[in-house]
Write a protein that holds these residues in place. Sequence first.
Motif, PDB file in Angstrom:
ATOM      1  N   ASP A 264       0.805  -1.226   0.000  1.00  0.00           N
ATOM      2  CA  ASP A 264       0.000   0.000   0.000  1.00  0.00           C
ATOM      3  C   ASP A 264       0.839   1.278   0.000  1.00  0.00           C
ATOM      4  O   ASP A 264       0.469   2.257   0.644  1.00  0.00           O
ATOM      5  N   LYS A 265       1.955   1.266  -0.712  1.00  0.00           N
ATOM      6  CA  LYS A 265       2.764   2.480  -0.725  1.00  0.00           C
ATOM      7  C   LYS A 265       1.993   3.645  -1.348  1.00  0.00           C
ATOM      8  O   LYS A 265       1.175   3.466  -2.239  1.00  0.00           O
ATOM      9  N   ALA A 314       7.499  -2.381  -1.707  1.00  0.00           N
ATOM     10  CA  ALA A 314       8.125  -1.119  -2.097  1.00  0.00           C
ATOM     11  C   ALA A 314       8.408  -0.287  -0.855  1.00  0.00           C
ATOM     12  O   ALA A 314       7.947  -0.587   0.246  1.00  0.00           O
ATOM     13  N   SER A 315       9.163   0.774  -1.032  1.00  0.00           N
ATOM     14  CA  SER A 315       9.423   1.740   0.025  1.00  0.00           C
ATOM     15  C   SER A 315       9.404   3.120  -0.610  1.00  0.00           C
ATOM     16  O   SER A 315       9.057   3.273  -1.785  1.00  0.00           O
ATOM     17  N   THR A 337       9.463   3.603  -4.503  1.00  0.00           N
ATOM     18  CA  THR A 337      10.183   2.781  -5.463  1.00  0.00           C
ATOM     19  C   THR A 337       9.147   2.111  -6.364  1.00  0.00           C
ATOM     20  O   THR A 337       7.957   2.392  -6.289  1.00  0.00           O
ATOM     21  N   ASP A 338       9.582   1.212  -7.235  1.00  0.00           N
ATOM     22  CA  ASP A 338       8.675   0.619  -8.217  1.00  0.00           C
ATOM     23  C   ASP A 338       7.489  -0.073  -7.554  1.00  0.00           C
ATOM     24  O   ASP A 338       7.667  -0.942  -6.689  1.00  0.00           O
ATOM     25  N   GLY A 345       5.926   5.823  -8.180  1.00  0.00           N
ATOM     26  CA  GLY A 345       4.850   6.779  -7.932  1.00  0.00           C
ATOM     27  C   GLY A 345       5.293   7.955  -7.100  1.00  0.00           C
ATOM     28  O   GLY A 345       6.362   7.949  -6.474  1.00  0.00           O
ATOM     29  N   LYS A 346       4.436   8.971  -7.077  1.00  0.00           N
ATOM     30  CA  LYS A 346       4.671  10.163  -6.266  1.00  0.00           C
ATOM     31  C   LYS A 346       3.319  10.733  -5.853  1.00  0.00           C
ATOM     32  O   LYS A 346       2.372  10.741  -6.652  1.00  0.00           O
ATOM     33  N   ARG A 347       3.220  11.196  -4.606  1.00  0.00           N
ATOM     34  CA  ARG A 347       1.963  11.769  -4.127  1.00  0.00           C
ATOM     35  C   ARG A 347       2.274  13.061  -3.378  1.00  0.00           C
ATOM     36  O   ARG A 347       3.128  13.094  -2.497  1.00  0.00           O
TER      37      ARG A 347
END
Length: 534
Positions: A264-265, A314-315, A337-338, A345-347
């Motif tokens: 759930d990253k 991911a982290s 990360t992937d 991703g980016k939020r």
Amino acid sequence: MTDAQRTMVEHNLLRAMAATIKRNNAGKSNWQTWHNAALAAVGYVVNDPSLVEHAITGPTSGFTYQLQTSVSDDGFWWENSIAYHFYTLQAMQWLLYVCSRQGRDLTIITAPREDGRGTKTIEDMYIFPIALATPLNSGWGYPALNDDHSEGISISGQKYLYIFANWQWGANGRTPSGKEYNRLAYAWVMSLSGGGVDNQQQLMWSLSSSSSPSLNTTSSIISFTPTSVHLPAAGLTIMTGNNRTRDWVLLKHGPHGGYHGHYDKLELLFAHDGVSILTDYGTVEYTQPLHYNYFKRTLSHNSLIVDGVTQQEASGANEFFETSMIHNMMVTSVNSTDLIPGVSGKRSIILLPNMDGSGRTFLIDLLEAINRNSSRSHDYYCVYHSSGTFQTVQGLNFQSNYSIPEKNVDPQWSYFQNPSLATVPANSQDIVRYSWTVPRLTVQDGFETLAGWSPSYSNSFQLDDTNVKEGKYSVRWADHPSSSQFVKNNIQHDWSDASRLTFWIYNRFNNSALITIVLYSENATSTGIDYFSY
């Protein structure tokens, strides 16, 4: 006991138990913290210093090893679950108690931080939950992170831990210079109502010190409130505006969490006025298929799904964190990360409390998928979870019984019920509203909106597929003696068009159980609580 009986207990029970524990080194595990407490207790009882040393300094299992490898620089237990954090801290506190009674103070043991900035101690594990506390349901509780449950854990319920912390480091203890925040934090926890106190443990700490741990606090600490904070090692960023009891935002971008981790990253959680708007429901009992096939997977979180499949482990990291309320707003941005090979991703979140002077809070959510392989296209799902009655404000043309293309690709989609699809028309602003919290979700023109229902969790009621009258699941009332009532506010409140309430109840035992239904119906013009009872 006679000498013979003492010898039998020592060798056939206590030493045999210690030998079994030593043969089963759990290493980086919450189990091992309980093993260490037991080994130290046995070591002192049978006067065997080697067992005590193994519990404290064992190179791949002891207290010093756990502090170094299993506790983050922020003080969070490595599995990134507040339930397992407290579970572990209980065992560590027993170890502290056993050793303190024998004159050995483990609270002074330090371990180097991974970021190279000084050292960490066991006290960090007591401070971390205070930084994470969330004002939900008229109390200070916790979001469901990884294998947590979405209800039931409160910081006031952990006072049996903070009796020691308040005595050891707080108002009645030895507060080092520069740790005034810690002293106020412990006193604040002790001042919270509810939760009760384990008098047995309070007595134990009293006997281990010349000064008794006091539960009294001064009025000066009542104004203490946890503030906005970025916890880089835990991978959690919390924004609270001017008042955490008003607005609370959490972004999750940290380590996976091992066996208890969820995929759930970039998850986003949001609460307003003590009510959860964007929710993580945690998980159910591990024996249920829902645990592995839905709750651990990405669809059950407010996160990003690529091509309909669950994220890989991911982290991430925080790129920007501004809490100074410039122009009455707060901004943060995190990355990952992937999520699948080739796509990260980016939020970015902008929190605008009371921006227009109306008391309303605006939350701007910018979610980006970064595809490093331009020759390959992907489908992206931005998932939001909230409780309540789903409504469309402007009457979007939803296609009911929509067949999700990825349904056979990942088992998580089999739990997404009554899927309906609509394309957001040009110049549309109102997409989704929930009748109990009234959040408004605005989606960019041309995007597709997929709406439906999915499972949630309650400590009192749990999904069950054994005794089902209609549909796929029933709800089982679990632990009825402890959970004597079940209260839910996230329901449709306007019953103007209803004429009756019907439901089916199955009882495994013929015990003439009495069920009382209470419908709250508050009237602002009357005093007291207004309700109907049947």
